[in-house]
Design an enzyme around this catalytic site. Sequence first.
Site: not given
Lengths: 432, 320
Positions: A68, A100, A184, A237, A312
């Site tokens: 991210h 995101n 996810h 993940h 992640d």
Amino acid sequence: MSYTPNLLLRNVRPVGGDFDGSQTVDIRITDGTIAEIGTELNPQKENETIHDAGGAYVSGGWMDMHVHLREPGYEHKETIETGCAAAAFGGFTEVACMPNTNPPIHTRDVVEFIKKKSEQLPVEVHPIGCVSKEREGDSIAEMSDMKEGGAVAFSDDGDPVYNSQLMRVALEYSSMLEMPIINHEEDLKLSRPGHMHEGKVSARLGIDGTPGIAEETMIARDILLAQFTGGHIHVAHISTAKAVDLVRQAKADGINITTEVCPHHFDLTDEEIERRDFDTNVKMHPPLRTQEDVNAMIEGLADGTIDAICTDHAPHAIEEKEVEFIYAPNGIIGLETAWSISVKRLLDSDVLDLQTLLTKFVEKPREILNLDIPKIEEGTKANLTLFNVDEEWTFSESAVRSKSKNSPYLGEELKGRAEAIYNNGRFVINEI
Amino acid sequence: MTENIELQDSNHDFTHKHLLGLADYSKDDILFVLEQAKYFREILDRPVPKVPTLRDKTIVNLFYEDSTRTRLSFELAQKRMGADVVNFSKGSSSVKKGESLKDTIRNISSMKIDMVVARHKSPGVPHFLTRCVDAAIINAGDGAHEHPTQALLDMFTMQQVYPDLTGKNIAIIGDIAHSRVVRSNVIGLLKLGANVTVCGPKTMMPAYVEELGADVSYNIDEVLSWCDIAMALRIQLERQEGGTELFPSIREYHQLFGITMEHLEEYPDFTIMHPGPVNRGVEMESEVADSDRSIILSQVTNGVAVRMAILYLLSGRTRV
């Protein structure tokens, strides 16, 4: 991040392809391309930089397919530049970033914004586009257009693709583009309002738990939908033992499924929350689970059920994390420490040999995302990671390259480190 | 008012700085606190129920969650010991401006605070506060984690009925998963050698309920016929609003787990407790709460004494 098109790397031990790390060689890079591999090469050009690696290993550049970077929208947590600096420190020459952001990466212009912002960096950034418009989970985004702009996969990460019909359409549509859907995996009704793994520790601490079944039922659904549509589902993940079993069986059944695991999920358990007195730097999603789950991650890595290691990497500002446990956002930074944790849990514990471990960092993520795999071969683009497996170092704040410092590993003594990366004609030497 | 307070057992090495939870306290620590509380309980029966024990101490009551009796009980305890007290409740001053808990506590602490009594909906807030400031921290309830002073006052009240709780059978009935009272009581009672059974709807048991260390029953008659003391817990009606309900109706809850006058007749030996506030007609019939088998009001009185003892022990004094 200096531009170093011509570099003579001395005393490196290549691993990967025909090399097993036993040979010490010199590698000459000219105009960003591997020009010569040999022993005791002499400097040829006036403008050739010489770096003596002192026997460090070198492999194809590592890739983290799940980070991210927070830009655009949350630049107080991380920017593309600081995130890439963290990646370089961790030995990664390429990353795939999750959508995101704000705005989310749901249209081609946002994909191109990220590509443009990162084009001068040594770390190449591959945007992952949203599955759904506005990442709202209702209708599919313009996947083909985003692919043209440089997107490498689609995901609504941060949130699941919860709507089963949307997932069906997304898998059908993306299979036409030969792109994976990264989910996810979380049944929101089962998981909320969980703040940690639902287990013995949550029973003791009185914290609402996220049960493993919230992840597993979603994976089971996605396996069935992947089988039905022929699409490629990539389980983001992965974190529970049963989830690994589900993926293992699905692979045996010939379903187009891949998965990844984060170092913290094969290193730490939910006991940490109690041990560290509710430290929010051990709060992430999926949550830290049990020792049985940790063991299953390691087994899954060993038998190949788990394809890739990802971080992640989820930066959050200090003021966001230094709050009450139930108010703290999920996630930790992971780029800087992924290799050391992998060395500790997988290499030093004889779970994987060095070459197999490296496939989780080099080949597998790129196979999943259909990207070129860097090779140590004359005539190919120089995309390299220089690293060791035995240097002892302390992960102090000065080693954090990320803009945020939300790591449970701060202050820990680690072993094994990425010493430098080379990519896009740029050479970055990591100093602690 | 000037009478000295003597430690009952000065050989016991009570070294705690905080009361974060009973998980951190040994059996001897707990018995020691309960023993101290007896002296404070006596003080409460005096014509002038005050001592100057904490007259140079400043205490902040930091309540981020609604509380009437716990906050009043702490405040009374503090005032009866002569402490300077400031109250901070959610909805007042800086919380509305969006100040973080860390900033709030550090600001308050800068005004020279010796002790903090904290109530918050998030588990772990008292632990978090110990990392923010130097003051002694007393947990007045952190989410569904612990409520140690409640458990101490419950055990003190039980001791008034059964001076030695070893081998006594204690039932706790209600929403076990979401109760801090259960966790602290189970931890404390097991350390004192009591037998504990938790009872309630299966949907209100935490996953891995056995981790609490208590036995589990889903049958109220089974536990009432077994127990010496039955402690009913408040069913949080607000939990029934929104989300997926954990039981079909208040009516059905009462049918399955409510304590009735018939129960009192059928099982003549058990004593009734409740941490309050009672939902009359839900956890128990009104007549049960008011019956002579109920010691609910003693719990409330004892709460002040137990909190005085804790405040005293954590104030850094060994002798008054």
